[in-house]
Design a protein around this motif. Structure first.
Motif, PDB file in Angstrom:
ATOM      1  N   ASN A 299      78.250  57.620   7.502  1.00 45.88           N
ATOM      2  CA  ASN A 299      76.468  58.767   8.391  1.00 45.88           C
ATOM      3  C   ASN A 299      76.021  57.853   8.672  1.00 45.88           C
ATOM      4  OD1 ASN A 299      77.163  60.623   5.576  1.00 45.88           O
ATOM      5  ND2 ASN A 299      77.719  59.183   4.692  1.00 45.88           N
TER       6      ASN A 299
ATOM      7  N   HIS B 204      77.661  62.690   7.822  1.00 49.01           N
ATOM      8  CA  HIS B 204      76.205  63.160   7.484  1.00 49.01           C
ATOM      9  C   HIS B 204      75.481  62.735   8.208  1.00 49.01           C
ATOM     10  CE1 HIS B 204      77.560  66.073   4.332  1.00 49.01           C
ATOM     11  NE2 HIS B 204      77.934  65.901   3.772  1.00 49.01           N
TER      12      HIS B 204
ATOM     13  N   SER C 268      83.752  59.332  10.753  1.00 50.88           N
ATOM     14  CA  SER C 268      83.959  59.853   9.172  1.00 50.88           C
ATOM     15  C   SER C 268      85.518  60.822   9.093  1.00 50.88           C
ATOM     16  CB  SER C 268      83.125  60.662   9.454  1.00 50.88           C
ATOM     17  OG  SER C 268      82.122  61.927  10.069  1.00 50.88           O
TER      18      SER C 268
END
Ligand code: NAD
Length: 247
Positions: free
Chosen positions: A181, A230, A170
């Motif tokens: 993610n 995330h 990321s």
């Protein structure tokens, strides 16, 4: 968000369980699909179902524990469709074996499916996504990606490793607008993996995995200007999408 109709998804573990529902959600959204799985008969049945809906899909039978076969599968998908808009690495196995009983070969096989395949497939699509300045990579993680569980001698370190790879990619993907993610179910789901591992209490409240497939439609259109780096919750995301569609 990028329009995903007509765009390409590479998806592993599509023959059954959550992966099957993700494949169907993508087909309904008009995506073209390279589907990978080790279960030939079931995978071809999924592909036939998608083609009967008018969808475009390439079933690739592959053992993702095998590095050479995984690389060849990625190359076959790239040769057929080019760089995908989204790569979803969903395939995994969970064998509950204590440290006393685990054998290295079995441990390595499980790790390879979870993390080696994540690396090989991501590496295969990375340069194309960099060139396109756009893309989304998703690894399906688990509570085992942040916590330890007894007897998960391979699954747990494999899922932790996916979280680590996601964090690195990321950061490296940000300047090239590539979102990377992980996602977890966020709810107990009814799949073959769950059937062999859930307690009766968990099975009493499990839901159909179709309920948490809409999250992947969102993730397919994502780039690094949206969410990246995330650990997402598929139940929450899918609920948010249902609410957004109703309003
Ligand atoms: N079921 C859960 O409660 C749960 C919870 C947290 C995370 N997850 C994760 O969600 C994902 C999907 O889980 P599921 O419950 O649908 O699992 P499942 O076992 O029902 O389905 C997994 C799919 O991966 C395929 N697969 C397994 N080994 C493979 C190999 N060597 N090569 C290619 N394909 C292979 C299987 O054939 C199958 O189609 C997995 O990453 C799992 O770790 C599941």
């Amino acid at each position: 968000m990028v329009e995903i109709k007509g765009k390409v998804a590479f998806l592993t573990g599509a023959a059954e369980g959550w992966g099957y529902e993700i494949a169907m959600a993508y087909a309904r959204a008009g995506m073209r699909l390279a589907l990978m799985d080790v279960q030939a008969e079931k995978l071809h049945r999924v592909a036939d179902e998608i083609k009967a809906m008018g969808g475009d899909c390439l079933p690739i039978v592959v053992d993702l524990a095998n590095a050479g076969a995984t690389q060849a599968a990625a190359e076959q998908a790239l040769a057929h469709y080019g760089t995908p808009r989204v790569l979803v690495h969903n395939a995994a196995v969970l064998r509950e074996v204590s440290m006393l009983d685990v054998q290295f070969d079995n441990w390595q096989r499980e790790m390879n499916i979870i993390i080696q395949a994540a690396f090989i497939l991501s590496k295969a699509v990375w340069a194309g996504m960099v060139e396109a300045q756009s893309g989304s990579i998703v690894y399906i993680s688990s509570g085992s990606g942040i916590k330890g569980f007894v007897k998960e001698t391979a699954y747990c370190p494999g899922k932790h490793a996916q979280e680590g790879l996601m964090k690195v990619l990321s950061m490296e993907g940000q300047p090239f607008n590539i979102a990377v993610n992980t996602i977890t179910p966020g709810i107990a789901i009814k799949t073959p993996m769950s059937a062999s591992h859930y307690t009766p209490e968990q099975q009493a409240r499990w839901v159909e995995p179709a309920l948490i497939a809409p999250a992947f439609v969102y993730l397919a259109g994502l780039d690094a200007k949206g969410a990246t780096g995330h650990r997402l919750d598929a139940w929450q995301l899918s609920e948010a999408m249902r609410v957004a569609q109703q309003s």
